[in-house]
Design an enzyme around this catalytic site. Structure first.
Site: not given
Ligand code: MRU
Length: 340
Positions: A49, A51, A86, A228, A238-239
């Site tokens: 996981r 990005a 994804r 992301d 983002n998350k």
């Molecule tokens: O669902 P995930 O765990 O893949 O989500 C990750 C994030 O939202 C990170 O903040 C994002 O990928 C940037 S990290 C380098």
């Protein structure tokens, strides 16, 4: 023999191994990605996981596949299937398109393998550049809040937002990090805390809902998050939970920075509203499963809503920390601003 090794990925030239992040921090289990189905499953259940790491793992896997006797048609089909694993993190799409663009002519296999290794090494270099640029924004005594996991586990280098924070610590700046646990899958509580304790960075875990109170009491100096997908107008996904932090930061006048490599910019995406948001299984909200076991606390018959990401509008961002530079509101008017 590992030709390449990072926090969550190992590559020996023929095999790709990834650390199953769903089991951290209780168990460190490395899994071999030996088929497209395995890779897609690992990506979809968030064993792989973050990005940049999603894109890099897919690229390295395709590089290995190109060295087998796979036909060009089967290779292309496989790449398209992986590309759809994804929907939100654009690094996966950007990296696979880069690989397919180079997969031409008689020696396409060799070109793909080289491109995959270039993507892997480039991601590491981009992380280092972001870390150096972003660390300049952090001063000794700063109390920094971060969300989700954006460290070595999410990239093939030191990370994005967490890379910046760790770099500041390595520069001997005395910092304190507030780590949002990041419901529903606890990437902050399980992964960011794991990385920060390994690096010896002073940190404290909080439930996501505690960030508001900390800001109200003046106990957060800066916020750093990853992304992301960044749209051309600077809006970014983002998350889930990032947008509420940005609104809170704006209200409490706390500088809010997003850190990402240029591979996270979607040049075809005009604005945040155009970013596809992944919807995930409601079981993730109704309970939890991991290296700690599993539990369900909600009634079986209750339904749950589970968007994995949200979009933060550009107007709430203090600065975009990219490998190409630190950009501010006034820079967004320039075409291709993210290239510096
Ligand atoms: O669902 P995930 O765990 O893949 O989500 C990750 C994030 O939202 C990170 O903040 C994002 O990928 C940037 S990290 C380098």
């Amino acid at each position: 023999v590992h030709i390449f090794e990072s926090t969550g990925l190992r590559y020996d030239g023929n095999h790709l191994l990834v650390l199953d992040q769903t089991l951290l921090p209780q168990k460190e289990v490395w899994v071999t990605c030996d088929s497209a189905d395995t890779l897609i499953n690992l990506i979809q259940r968030l064993a792989i996981r973050g990005a940049p790491l999603i894109g890099v793992s897919a690229s390295v896997f395709l590089g290995i596949q190109a060295s087998t006797n796979i036909s060009f048609e089967d290779f292309t089909q496989m790449a398209m299937r992986i590309k759809a694993a994804r929907p939100t993190a654009v690094n996966l799409m950007n990296n696979i398109e880069q690989i397919l663009a180079i997969a031409k002519g008689s020696s396409w296999q060799q070109k793909v393998k080289q491109e995959a290794i270039a993507i892997l090494n480039e991601d590491k270099e981009l992380c280092e550049k972001m870390a150096i640029k972003g660390a300049d924004l952090i001063h000794s005594g700063n109390r920094i809040l971060t969300h989700c996991n954006t460290g070595g586990l999410a990239t093939s280098g030191v990370g994005t937002a967490l890379g910046v924070i760790i770099k500041a610590h390595q520069q001997d700046k005395s910092i304190h990090v507030w780590v949002d646990e990041t419901r529903p899958l606890l990437q902050g509580g399980r992964l960011t805390a794991w990385e920060l304790q390994k690096e010896g960075v002073n940190h404290q875990l909080i439930c996501d809902s505690m960030a508001a109170m900390l800001m109200q009491h003046g106990r957060v100096d800066k916020i750093f998050v990853g992304s992301d997908r960044i749209a051309r107008n600077g809006d970014f996904a983002n998350k889930i939970g990032t947008y509420s932090l940005a609104v809170l930061a704006n209200y409490h006048k706390v500088p809010f920075y997003v850190v990402a490599p240029q591979t996270t910019v979607d040049a075809a995406c005009e604005q945040g509203a155009d970013i596809p948001i992944e919807m995930r299984d409601e079981k993730e909200v109704k309970g939890a499963i991991g290296g700690f076991g599993s539990v369900q606390w909600a009634p079986e018959t209750s339904s749950a809503f589970n968007p994995a990401f949200d979009v933060t509008p550009a107007e709430l961002v203090t600065g975009w920390v990219l490998d190409t530079g630190v950009f501010q509101q006034q820079d967004l008017a320039k075409p291709l601003w993210w290239l510096g």
